[in-house]
Design an enzyme around this catalytic site. Structure first.
Site, PDB file in Angstrom:
ATOM      1  N   HIS A   1      -1.969   2.400  -5.812  1.00 28.17           N
ATOM      2  CA  HIS A   1      -2.667   1.180  -5.383  1.00 28.17           C
ATOM      3  C   HIS A   1      -2.922   0.238  -6.560  1.00 28.17           C
ATOM      4  O   HIS A   1      -3.072  -0.973  -6.370  1.00 28.17           O
ATOM      5  CB  HIS A   1      -3.996   1.544  -4.706  1.00 28.17           C
TER       6      HIS A   1
ATOM      7  N   ARG B   1      -0.408  -2.420  -6.677  1.00 24.36           N
ATOM      8  CA  ARG B   1      -0.704  -3.511  -5.733  1.00 24.36           C
ATOM      9  C   ARG B   1      -1.705  -4.484  -6.357  1.00 24.36           C
ATOM     10  O   ARG B   1      -1.540  -5.707  -6.267  1.00 24.36           O
ATOM     11  CB  ARG B   1      -1.246  -2.903  -4.441  1.00 24.36           C
TER      12      ARG B   1
ATOM     13  N   HIS C   1      -4.591  -9.489   3.665  1.00 22.76           N
ATOM     14  CA  HIS C   1      -6.048  -9.513   3.755  1.00 22.76           C
ATOM     15  C   HIS C   1      -6.495 -10.408   4.911  1.00 22.76           C
ATOM     16  O   HIS C   1      -6.016 -11.535   5.049  1.00 22.76           O
ATOM     17  CB  HIS C   1      -6.667 -10.037   2.454  1.00 22.76           C
TER      18      HIS C   1
ATOM     19  N   ARG D   1       0.856  -1.184   0.000  1.00 21.93           N
ATOM     20  CA  ARG D   1       0.000   0.000   0.000  1.00 21.93           C
ATOM     21  C   ARG D   1       0.895   1.238   0.000  1.00 21.93           C
ATOM     22  O   ARG D   1       2.046   1.180   0.438  1.00 21.93           O
ATOM     23  CB  ARG D   1      -0.908   0.023   1.235  1.00 21.93           C
TER      24      ARG D   1
ATOM     25  N   TYR E   1      -9.536 -10.756  -7.292  1.00 17.24           N
ATOM     26  CA  TYR E   1      -8.544 -10.782  -8.379  1.00 17.24           C
ATOM     27  C   TYR E   1      -8.792 -11.927  -9.354  1.00 17.24           C
ATOM     28  O   TYR E   1      -8.270 -11.917 -10.461  1.00 17.24           O
ATOM     29  CB  TYR E   1      -7.125 -10.856  -7.798  1.00 17.24           C
TER      30      TYR E   1
ATOM     31  N   LYS F   1      -2.251  -1.736   7.941  1.00 14.94           N
ATOM     32  CA  LYS F   1      -3.686  -1.552   8.110  1.00 14.94           C
ATOM     33  C   LYS F   1      -4.238  -2.605   9.077  1.00 14.94           C
ATOM     34  O   LYS F   1      -3.930  -3.791   8.949  1.00 14.94           O
ATOM     35  CB  LYS F   1      -4.379  -1.681   6.748  1.00 14.94           C
TER      36      LYS F   1
END
Length: 584
Positions: free
Chosen positions: A520, A523, A546, A430, A555, A455
């Site tokens: 982003h 990423r 995640h 990120r 994805y 995050k």
């Protein structure tokens, strides 16, 4: 009036620069032609095109073209200006001879580096001009060998004595005429002999010191320039962090005025750790921005919310999102006491927002902010909003192909900017993780990067691409950063996320790619390309950090691996029909 015409690089584009001694009539003409003035380069400029040159040529007679090149140029109606912009010189960053796909960096030979040095003149510091530029080894050596010029390691800037001889030498090295303002020499500073600046401890918070200034506008304007200066109306003084670097900067700033620094601070009061860190500055800035929007009627409620968020150690982005949403809620209810607003009113209010077309993400933010306030601050444990959450739009992430990524990286000349984008793509980081990356977190021997406090307050390990290890090590030797891999304007401070996004925007523009993309997007591209190469989706989940596999499965919708092999029913129908025709 003689005007020097020169091709310059300004605001990430080629420009026609006009350099001349101050003349009111000429300036008036340039304003009529809609010319623009650059404070950093101290010149007037126009966009680099044929129409603007013709306009300049028709308006002014005494034009002097600065050092036109005989080769690799493109004529511009009598004005020959070099088109070759310098990239990373080989002497600045030795690159591996790896295949292009594995090390997407390039070398461009160049003669003059002036157009691409990203020169920026900063506010004067005492008797010095202050400027910064992109690092080039041989230019830096020439500058530091010049008497009156030195490198300020604390702020990562060059400082040049405001003297006529120094001005000529530095402008010659930089190949930038009139870079410094004319007659802006330190001998012209106002002397305040016998006056003093008094420093006292700030007993309410020992991390700060009180600075009492004499009642002179020029001195007060200078103290206001300090980035962390705050004014106390109660004590009629300025507050600055009680750190040695701040004290040294004050001494240097006011030295030309011959003013005494009366230090009444106790011994050992100035400490390095008193300088606010990035998180403190970010939270304070966010808090100030929020309270600037808050009327008196809502001050009490917003203060309670902000203090609770700080106590729970939430991030500044969470503070901004929750508080902004709650402030909107209060504003729409005429700043009533939230305790008097019933749950039925809240549900009706949320329904009206959805009816007005509020986006799903804004709806979620409003629900989360209200739950936080009533549960954490009002302590209404049974408070729940029993209504369906606004359904989130299922948007597919933008993704660049491997060829487009390569095209993007090749367009970047600055080694720092190039590495920033390469790490973002190569490790799937990120933008906040890129700019806060520290050298101690890069494990060169293990070829891994330790991402800390990302995050959700989570750590994770990601890959360090083999292809950029040598470039990273050489970059470290050239730039000599201390803590962060990508340092900002001042030492010890990381690169801002805004600057990183700007790097991506300029790279995208220069590469000529038509797609809309951000940092982003790199990423997203990292995850998609791993999936297409056959990597197990659970490994990709761990690399991306995640919490749920559902987030990573998006994805699979943008991967070409399986979707490209699926045939449309229409195509199959046409194929079968064609086969029948052939058999008939």
């Amino acid at each position: 009036m003689q005007i020097i015409v020169k091709k310059i690089w300004h605001r990430d584009a080629d420009r026609i620069g006009l350099f001349f001694k101050h003349d009111s009539a000429t300036i008036s003409q340039l304003k009529q032609l809609k010319g623009m003035y650059s404070q950093s380069l101290r010149c007037w400029y126009f966009d680099y095109n044929l129409e603007n040159y013709k306009l300049i040529n028709q308006t002014f007679n005494d034009l002097v073209i600065d050092n036109p090149k005989e080769t690799k140029t493109q004529p511009l109606a009598g004005l020959t200006i070099s088109r070759d912009l310098p990239a990373i010189a080989k002497s600045e960053l030795q690159l591996d001879s790896a295949p292009v796909l594995h090390n997407p960096e390039h070398i461009t030979n160049t003669n003059s580096l002036a157009p691409n040095m990203r020169l920026e003149l900063l506010p004067n510091l005492g008797k010095y001009w202050v400027f910064k530029m992109q690092y080039y080894q041989h230019i830096s050596k020439q500058l530091l060998a010049t008497k009156g010029v030195y490198w300020n390691a604390n702020y990562k800037v060059y400082m040049a004595l405001r003297h006529e001889n120094v001005q000529k030498l530095v402008e010659k090295i930089l190949d930038t005429p009139a870079f410094f303002p004319e007659n802006d020499y330190y001998k012209n500073e106002t002397i305040f002999q016998g006056e003093s600046i008094v420093l006292k401890p700030h007993l309410e918070d020992l991390k700060w010191m009180e600075v009492y200034m004499p009642p002179y506008l020029v001195l007060r304007e200078k103290i206001k320039r300090f980035s962390m200066a705050r004014y106390s109306t109660i004590k009629d003084c300025y507050l600055l962090p009680a750190a040695p670097t701040v004290y040294d900067a004050m001494t240097m700033q006011f030295e030309p005025h011959k003013i005494l620094i009366n230090n009444r601070l106790p011994k050992g009061y100035l400490l390095k750790q008193n300088l606010p860190n990035r998180k403190q500055l970010d939270l304070r800035k966010t808090k100030e921005q929020l309270f600037n929007q808050v009327p008196d009627g809502a001050h009490e409620y917003i203060t309670l919310m902000v203090d609770t968020i700080l106590a729970l150690n939430y991030s500044s982005s969470t503070m901004r999102t929750y508080t902004s949403s709650f402030l909107k809620f209060l504003r729409d209810h005429q700043f009533r006491d939230p305790h008097t607003i019933t749950q039925k009113e809240i549900v009706k209010y949320l329904a009206s927002l959805m009816e007005r077309g509020l986006s799903a993400s804004s709806g979620h933010s409003m629900v989360n902010a209200l739950l936080f306030y009533y549960q954490q601050i009002e302590h209404q444990k049974g408070f729940e909003l029993k209504l369906p959450r606004p359904k989130t739009e299922k948007k597919l992430p933008a993704v660049l192909t491997m060829e487009e990524c390569l095209q993007l990286f090749r367009a970047v000349d600055n080694p720092k900017h190039k590495l920033l984008l390469l790490i973002g793509y190569g490790a799937g980081l990120r933008v906040s993780e890129i700019v806060t990356l520290e050298w101690r977190d890069i494990l060169f021997t293990e070829h891994k990067i330790h991402i800390k406090n990302a995050k959700g307050k989570k750590d994770r390990m990601v890959m360090l691409p083999y292809s950029i290890v040598n470039s990273l090590e050489l970059y470290k030797k050239l730039y000599e950063p201390n803590k962060y891999v990508f340092e900002g304007q001042f030492a010890g401070e990381p690169y801002s996320t805004g600057s990183a996004r700007s790097v991506m925007r300029q790279a995208l523009k220069k590469s000529g790619l038509e797609k809309r993309a951000t940092v982003h997007t790199l990423r997203h591209s990292f995850a998609t390309h791993l999936l297409e190469s056959g990597t197990d989706i659970r490994y990709i989940q761990k690399f991306l950090g995640h919490a749920s596999i559902k987030t990573t499965t998006i994805y699979t919708h943008v991967s070409k691996m399986a979707s490209d092999k699926i045939l449309s029913p229409l195509d199959r129908l046409v194929d079968e029909n064609n086969k029948k025709k052939l058999s008939d």
